[in-house]
Design an enzyme around this catalytic site. Sequence first.
Site, PDB file in Angstrom:
ATOM      1  CG  ASP A  20      -4.230  19.417  18.375  1.00  0.00           C
ATOM      2  OD1 ASP A  20      -3.967  19.321  19.595  1.00  0.00           O
ATOM      3  OD2 ASP A  20      -3.373  19.356  17.484  1.00  0.00           O
ATOM      4  N   GLY A  21      -5.518  21.461  20.597  1.00  0.00           N
ATOM      5  CA  GLY A  21      -5.166  22.805  21.051  1.00  0.00           C
ATOM      6  C   GLY A  21      -5.596  23.141  22.472  1.00  0.00           C
ATOM      7  N   GLY A  23      -4.251  22.154  25.272  1.00  0.00           N
ATOM      8  CA  GLY A  23      -3.070  22.438  26.094  1.00  0.00           C
ATOM      9  C   GLY A  23      -2.553  23.848  25.837  1.00  0.00           C
ATOM     10  NE  ARG A  24      -1.002  23.695  20.441  1.00  0.00           N
ATOM     11  CZ  ARG A  24      -1.328  23.323  19.209  1.00  0.00           C
ATOM     12  NH1 ARG A  24      -1.041  24.109  18.188  1.00  0.00           N
ATOM     13  NH2 ARG A  24      -1.934  22.171  18.997  1.00  0.00           N
ATOM     14  CG  HIS A  37      -7.606  18.436  28.497  1.00  0.00           C
ATOM     15  ND1 HIS A  37      -7.348  18.454  27.146  1.00  0.00           N
ATOM     16  CD2 HIS A  37      -6.434  18.031  29.086  1.00  0.00           C
ATOM     17  CE1 HIS A  37      -6.090  18.073  26.932  1.00  0.00           C
ATOM     18  NE2 HIS A  37      -5.517  17.816  28.104  1.00  0.00           N
ATOM     19  CG  LEU A 131     -25.494  13.514  16.627  1.00  0.00           C
ATOM     20  CD1 LEU A 131     -25.115  13.975  15.207  1.00  0.00           C
ATOM     21  CD2 LEU A 131     -25.075  14.602  17.632  1.00  0.00           C
ATOM     22  CG  LEU A 195      -5.737  12.372   8.366  1.00  0.00           C
ATOM     23  CD1 LEU A 195      -6.001  11.183   7.462  1.00  0.00           C
ATOM     24  CD2 LEU A 195      -7.070  12.977   8.822  1.00  0.00           C
TER      25      LEU A 195
HETATM   26  C1  FPP Z   1      -5.825  17.638  22.252  1.00  0.00           C
HETATM   27  O1  FPP Z   1      -5.332  18.856  22.747  1.00  0.00           O
HETATM   28  C2  FPP Z   1      -6.966  17.213  23.035  1.00  0.00           C
HETATM   29  C3  FPP Z   1      -7.029  16.073  23.782  1.00  0.00           C
HETATM   30  C4  FPP Z   1      -5.911  15.109  23.890  1.00  0.00           C
HETATM   31  C5  FPP Z   1      -8.207  15.780  24.593  1.00  0.00           C
HETATM   32  C6  FPP Z   1      -9.522  16.102  23.968  1.00  0.00           C
HETATM   33  C7  FPP Z   1     -10.528  16.057  25.001  1.00  0.00           C
HETATM   34  C8  FPP Z   1     -11.518  16.944  25.184  1.00  0.00           C
HETATM   35  C9  FPP Z   1     -11.862  18.043  24.286  1.00  0.00           C
HETATM   36  C10 FPP Z   1     -12.311  16.776  26.396  1.00  0.00           C
HETATM   37  C11 FPP Z   1     -13.616  16.141  26.366  1.00  0.00           C
HETATM   38  C12 FPP Z   1     -14.049  15.261  25.295  1.00  0.00           C
HETATM   39  C13 FPP Z   1     -15.225  14.595  25.367  1.00  0.00           C
HETATM   40  C14 FPP Z   1     -15.691  13.791  24.224  1.00  0.00           C
HETATM   41  C15 FPP Z   1     -16.082  14.645  26.561  1.00  0.00           C
HETATM   42  P1  FPP Z   1      -3.836  18.900  23.263  1.00  0.00           P
HETATM   43  O2  FPP Z   1      -3.841  18.614  24.723  1.00  0.00           O
HETATM   44  O3  FPP Z   1      -2.979  17.984  22.447  1.00  0.00           O
HETATM   45  O4  FPP Z   1      -3.459  20.388  22.992  1.00  0.00           O
HETATM   46  P2  FPP Z   1      -2.016  20.948  22.606  1.00  0.00           P
HETATM   47  O5  FPP Z   1      -1.669  20.354  21.257  1.00  0.00           O
HETATM   48  O6  FPP Z   1      -2.256  22.413  22.530  1.00  0.00           O
HETATM   49  O7  FPP Z   1      -1.081  20.541  23.696  1.00  0.00           O
END
Ligand code: FPP
Length: 247
Positions: A20-21, A23-24, A37, A131, A195
């Site tokens: 998570d995070g 976007g921020r 991302h 893995l 979660l």
């Molecule tokens: C949450 O951060 C993250 C996601 C919804 C996307 C996760 C994807 C990746 C890390 C990219 C690649 C993954 C793979 C397996 C190739 P958020 O957008 O909710 O962040 P925020 O809470 O700060 O807005």
Amino acid sequence: MNRHAAPDEGGIRHVAIIMDGNGRWAEQRGLPRLRGHHAGVERVRQIVEACPGLGIRTLTLYAFSTENWRRSAEEVGGLMALFRRYIRSEAARLKDEGVRLRFIGDHGRLDSRLRQLMGWMEEETASGTVLDLVVALSYGGRDEIVRASRRMAEAVAAGRIAPAQIDAALLADMLDTAPLPDPDLVIRTSGECRLSNFLLWQAAYAELAFTDTLWPDFTVNEFAEILAKVRCRERRFGAVPARLVRS
Ligand code: FPP
């Protein structure tokens, strides 16, 4: 051995991460969310590479939840393109490193190009033994349990099983994660302590670790530190510690 029973020792072999995070991270830099991302993918590469050396046999990553479909079309489209690119660019390396890639989730809503690539990648890496890398895509824990329940109801209706045969082991075998052990540890980055519908059934006995670090800043060092801390914790699975049991 029942893969889903509480293990009797405190080994951390399966780690699941809520990344998570992103976007921020991007917003803090005045960048579009998708750039976060993209930075997140780089962390995925590094963490995957570090797992075997840290004693991890299974890594499950929450890449896109059933709730994430509610994001803007631009962000969803960008993420789907990112997943396609990740598969194309990482296929050879993951195969060489003995990583077996699996996907969990309800993939009916994913576009056919991505689904094809996912199927191809699972076949390509099927012989990997170093893995298990599990990517949760269009995944929700409740949705997974609902789909598993439906499969059981169909099996009962078809006379393949009797209702009395339904137990925790059978339900676990109907989940997307059926061939995998339960996670020993769930890590969530970015300071949120929830979660969020991730591995609800499987995480019943998991240790939980939360860090304020945003996913694009999450280093292998911090990962190793969390593992070291959690490995010192005593996992009891509802039992009494051995030293308190009178003989
Ligand atoms: C949450 O951060 C993250 C996601 C919804 C996307 C996760 C994807 C990746 C890390 C990219 C690649 C993954 C793979 C397996 C190739 P958020 O957008 O909710 O962040 P925020 O809470 O700060 O807005």
